[in-house]
Design a protein around this motif. Structure first.
Motif, PDB file in Angstrom:
ATOM      1  N   GLY A   1     -17.877  39.308  48.818  1.00  0.00           N
ATOM      2  CA  GLY A   1     -17.448  39.848  47.540  1.00  0.00           C
ATOM      3  C   GLY A   1     -17.213  38.826  46.466  1.00  0.00           C
ATOM      4  N   ILE A   2     -16.311  39.183  45.543  1.00  0.00           N
ATOM      5  CA  ILE A   2     -16.087  38.452  44.300  1.00  0.00           C
ATOM      6  C   ILE A   2     -14.615  38.079  44.183  1.00  0.00           C
ATOM      7  CG2 ILE A   2     -16.284  38.600  41.774  1.00  0.00           C
ATOM      8  CD1 ILE A   2     -18.976  38.710  43.310  1.00  0.00           C
ATOM      9  N   ALA A   3     -14.271  36.969  43.705  1.00  0.00           N
ATOM     10  CA  ALA A   3     -15.159  35.846  43.402  1.00  0.00           C
ATOM     11  C   ALA A   3     -14.974  34.788  44.480  1.00  0.00           C
ATOM     12  CB  ALA A   3     -14.830  35.259  42.044  1.00  0.00           C
ATOM     13  N   GLY A   4     -16.081  34.114  44.788  1.00  0.00           N
ATOM     14  CA  GLY A   4     -16.055  33.141  45.863  1.00  0.00           C
ATOM     15  C   GLY A   4     -15.030  32.041  45.681  1.00  0.00           C
ATOM     16  N   ASP A   5     -14.750  31.698  44.430  1.00  0.00           N
ATOM     17  CA  ASP A   5     -13.802  30.612  44.173  1.00  0.00           C
ATOM     18  C   ASP A   5     -12.375  31.092  43.943  1.00  0.00           C
ATOM     19  OD1 ASP A   5     -14.982  31.751  41.912  1.00  0.00           O
ATOM     20  OD2 ASP A   5     -14.862  29.947  40.698  1.00  0.00           O
ATOM     21  N   TYR A   6     -12.146  32.385  43.968  1.00  0.00           N
ATOM     22  CA  TYR A   6     -10.786  32.889  43.772  1.00  0.00           C
ATOM     23  C   TYR A   6     -10.406  33.924  44.835  1.00  0.00           C
ATOM     24  CZ  TYR A   6     -10.252  30.181  39.552  1.00  0.00           C
ATOM     25  OH  TYR A   6     -10.141  29.125  38.680  1.00  0.00           O
ATOM     26  N   CYS A   7     -10.621  35.200  44.573  1.00  0.00           N
ATOM     27  CA  CYS A   7     -10.062  36.223  45.458  1.00  0.00           C
ATOM     28  C   CYS A   7     -10.697  36.239  46.843  1.00  0.00           C
ATOM     29  CB  CYS A   7     -10.161  37.583  44.795  1.00  0.00           C
ATOM     30  SG  CYS A   7      -9.128  37.693  43.302  1.00  0.00           S
ATOM     31  N   LEU A   8     -12.004  36.035  46.927  1.00  0.00           N
ATOM     32  CA  LEU A   8     -12.630  35.932  48.245  1.00  0.00           C
ATOM     33  C   LEU A   8     -12.134  34.697  48.971  1.00  0.00           C
ATOM     34  CD1 LEU A   8     -14.657  36.697  50.438  1.00  0.00           C
ATOM     35  CD2 LEU A   8     -16.431  35.565  49.093  1.00  0.00           C
ATOM     36  N   ASN A   9     -12.081  33.599  48.272  1.00  0.00           N
ATOM     37  CA  ASN A   9     -11.612  32.334  48.839  1.00  0.00           C
ATOM     38  C   ASN A   9     -10.233  32.498  49.483  1.00  0.00           C
ATOM     39  OD1 ASN A   9     -10.965  29.622  49.313  1.00  0.00           O
ATOM     40  ND2 ASN A   9     -10.561  29.176  47.163  1.00  0.00           N
ATOM     41  N   TYR A  10      -9.270  32.986  48.712  1.00  0.00           N
ATOM     42  CA  TYR A  10      -7.894  33.046  49.206  1.00  0.00           C
ATOM     43  C   TYR A  10      -7.684  34.151  50.236  1.00  0.00           C
ATOM     44  CZ  TYR A  10      -6.751  29.546  45.751  1.00  0.00           C
ATOM     45  OH  TYR A  10      -6.719  28.375  45.040  1.00  0.00           O
ATOM     46  N   THR A  11      -8.452  35.226  50.131  1.00  0.00           N
ATOM     47  CA  THR A  11      -8.367  36.261  51.164  1.00  0.00           C
ATOM     48  C   THR A  11      -8.866  35.725  52.498  1.00  0.00           C
ATOM     49  OG1 THR A  11      -8.594  38.068  49.565  1.00  0.00           O
ATOM     50  CG2 THR A  11      -9.196  38.547  51.854  1.00  0.00           C
ATOM     51  N   ALA A  12      -9.966  34.984  52.465  1.00  0.00           N
ATOM     52  CA  ALA A  12     -10.502  34.401  53.698  1.00  0.00           C
ATOM     53  C   ALA A  12      -9.536  33.385  54.292  1.00  0.00           C
ATOM     54  CB  ALA A  12     -11.855  33.750  53.419  1.00  0.00           C
TER      55      ALA A  12
ATOM     56  N   ALA B   1     -23.397  36.679  50.190  1.00  0.00           N
ATOM     57  CA  ALA B   1     -22.665  37.882  49.770  1.00  0.00           C
ATOM     58  C   ALA B   1     -21.435  37.526  48.935  1.00  0.00           C
ATOM     59  CB  ALA B   1     -22.262  38.699  50.981  1.00  0.00           C
ATOM     60  N   GLN B   2     -21.508  36.451  48.182  1.00  0.00           N
ATOM     61  CA  GLN B   2     -20.436  36.072  47.266  1.00  0.00           C
ATOM     62  C   GLN B   2     -21.044  35.467  46.006  1.00  0.00           C
ATOM     63  OE1 GLN B   2     -19.449  32.805  46.121  1.00  0.00           O
ATOM     64  NE2 GLN B   2     -21.321  31.972  47.073  1.00  0.00           N
ATOM     65  N   ARG B   3     -20.283  35.475  44.932  1.00  0.00           N
ATOM     66  CA  ARG B   3     -20.607  34.773  43.708  1.00  0.00           C
ATOM     67  C   ARG B   3     -19.305  34.247  43.111  1.00  0.00           C
ATOM     68  NH1 ARG B   3     -24.832  35.590  45.728  1.00  0.00           N
ATOM     69  NH2 ARG B   3     -26.831  36.117  44.761  1.00  0.00           N
ATOM     70  N   CYS B   4     -19.404  33.142  42.376  1.00  0.00           N
ATOM     71  CA  CYS B   4     -18.208  32.476  41.843  1.00  0.00           C
ATOM     72  C   CYS B   4     -18.062  32.674  40.335  1.00  0.00           C
ATOM     73  CB  CYS B   4     -18.284  30.974  42.111  1.00  0.00           C
ATOM     74  SG  CYS B   4     -18.150  30.509  43.842  1.00  0.00           S
ATOM     75  N   VAL B   5     -16.819  32.643  39.860  1.00  0.00           N
ATOM     76  CA  VAL B   5     -16.553  32.554  38.427  1.00  0.00           C
ATOM     77  C   VAL B   5     -17.162  31.270  37.906  1.00  0.00           C
ATOM     78  CG1 VAL B   5     -14.754  32.312  36.673  1.00  0.00           C
ATOM     79  CG2 VAL B   5     -14.439  33.940  38.546  1.00  0.00           C
ATOM     80  N   ASP B   6     -16.905  30.180  38.610  1.00  0.00           N
ATOM     81  CA  ASP B   6     -17.454  28.871  38.268  1.00  0.00           C
ATOM     82  C   ASP B   6     -18.319  28.397  39.427  1.00  0.00           C
ATOM     83  OD1 ASP B   6     -18.049  26.299  37.546  1.00  0.00           O
ATOM     84  OD2 ASP B   6     -15.996  25.538  37.677  1.00  0.00           O
ATOM     85  N   PRO B   7     -19.638  28.575  39.344  1.00  0.00           N
ATOM     86  CA  PRO B   7     -20.508  28.181  40.460  1.00  0.00           C
ATOM     87  C   PRO B   7     -20.356  26.715  40.851  1.00  0.00           C
ATOM     88  CG  PRO B   7     -21.715  29.533  38.902  1.00  0.00           C
ATOM     89  CD  PRO B   7     -20.399  29.215  38.258  1.00  0.00           C
ATOM     90  N   GLY B   8     -19.962  25.884  39.905  1.00  0.00           N
ATOM     91  CA  GLY B   8     -19.779  24.468  40.198  1.00  0.00           C
ATOM     92  C   GLY B   8     -18.597  24.175  41.110  1.00  0.00           C
ATOM     93  N   ALA B   9     -17.743  25.190  41.305  1.00  0.00           N
ATOM     94  CA  ALA B   9     -16.560  24.995  42.149  1.00  0.00           C
ATOM     95  C   ALA B   9     -16.843  25.280  43.614  1.00  0.00           C
ATOM     96  CB  ALA B   9     -15.431  25.917  41.668  1.00  0.00           C
ATOM     97  N   TRP B  10     -18.025  25.808  43.931  1.00  0.00           N
ATOM     98  CA  TRP B  10     -18.300  26.285  45.276  1.00  0.00           C
ATOM     99  C   TRP B  10     -18.224  25.179  46.320  1.00  0.00           C
ATOM    100  CZ3 TRP B  10     -17.620  30.222  48.035  1.00  0.00           C
ATOM    101  CH2 TRP B  10     -18.340  30.490  49.197  1.00  0.00           C
ATOM    102  N   ALA B  11     -18.694  23.982  45.974  1.00  0.00           N
ATOM    103  CA  ALA B  11     -18.660  22.884  46.943  1.00  0.00           C
ATOM    104  C   ALA B  11     -17.227  22.564  47.358  1.00  0.00           C
ATOM    105  CB  ALA B  11     -19.331  21.639  46.357  1.00  0.00           C
TER     106      ALA B  11
END
Length: 232
Positions: free
Chosen positions: A170-181, A197-207
């Motif tokens: 889900g959304i967003a990989g760098d915020y709500c998905l991140n912290y839920t996981a 199956a995720q996308r980020c608010v800031d794609p540059g933050a994914w790493a």
């Protein structure tokens, strides 16, 4: 080894997924995740399928509109842990545009998501005093089910169903998905994030997010991985 999997679909809501004038937090590529997510929802291998929603009051502390002179995305404010009555605990809160306000179109789950396969919808972020990216706890780590912050105690419900493995998308990989996981892993579940199956608010933050997954014992997997094949 026991294997009782659950699926958590994080915040697939109009304000994040639909590129409209009234969706100021649109996440690029969000709708591209739907085919993968719906394929997972269609599986009968999951014992529990959950969708989460941001469900904010208009007065929410994370909205820049509630702070005079501040701007979304670029401004930060200091908030206190008032939920736990510990005002000495503080954190910096990034400010956002108004989004996912309760009972608005923007807060609804996006058209095309197969909600008929969802067992439970968890509404989070209801306490105006604190951010709640995770569906398990707020940004201070407070468990707020029964106190107005979140509609359900998700970790306990998963345990009640003897879940051992949690798949998150889900959304967003760098915020709500991140912290839920991360909170899922902290709660004792073997936790996966499916990258496609995720996308980020800031794609540059994914790493940096992926490095955090390693520290937090969250496993990043691909759509064509053995772990995904196991639940399809």
């Amino acid at each position: 080894m026991a294997f009782t999997p659950a699926l958590i679909v994080v915040d697939m809501q109009n304000d994040f997924c639909v590129e409209l004038k009234n969706a100021p937090l649109f996440v690029s590529g969000a709708l591209d995740t739907l085919p993968v997510i719906n394929k997972l929802l269609a599986s009968d291998k999951f014992v529990f399928k959950v969708a989460t929603k941001d469900w904010h009051p208009q007065s929410h502390v994370s909205f820049a509109s509630n702070h005079s002179g501040e701007s979304p995305f670029t401004s930060f404010v200091t908030i206190k842990n008032l939920v736990a009555n510990k005002p000495e605990e503080t954190m910096e809160q990034r400010l956002w545009p108004d989004h996912c306000v309760q009972k608005t179109k923007g807060a609804e789950l996006v058209e095309g998501l197969d909600v008929s396969k969802v067992d439970l919808i968890v509404e989070k972020g209801q306490d105006e005093r604190v951010e709640m990216y995770s569906a398990v706890s707020d940004s201070f780590g407070n468990q707020t089910h029964g106190k107005g912050g979140v509609s359900h105690d998700l970790a306990q419900l998963l345990k009640d169903k003897d879940v051992t493995h949690v798949y998150t998308v889900g959304i967003a990989g760098d915020y709500c998905l991140n912290y839920t996981a991360l909170d899922s892993a902290k709660s004792g579940f073997t936790t996966y994030v499916i990258e496609e199956a995720q996308r980020c608010v800031d794609p540059g933050a994914w790493a940096a997010v992926c490095e955090g997954f390693k520290t937090g014992k969250v496993k990043l997997i691909a759509e064509d991985s053995e772990e995904v094949e196991k639940v399809l």
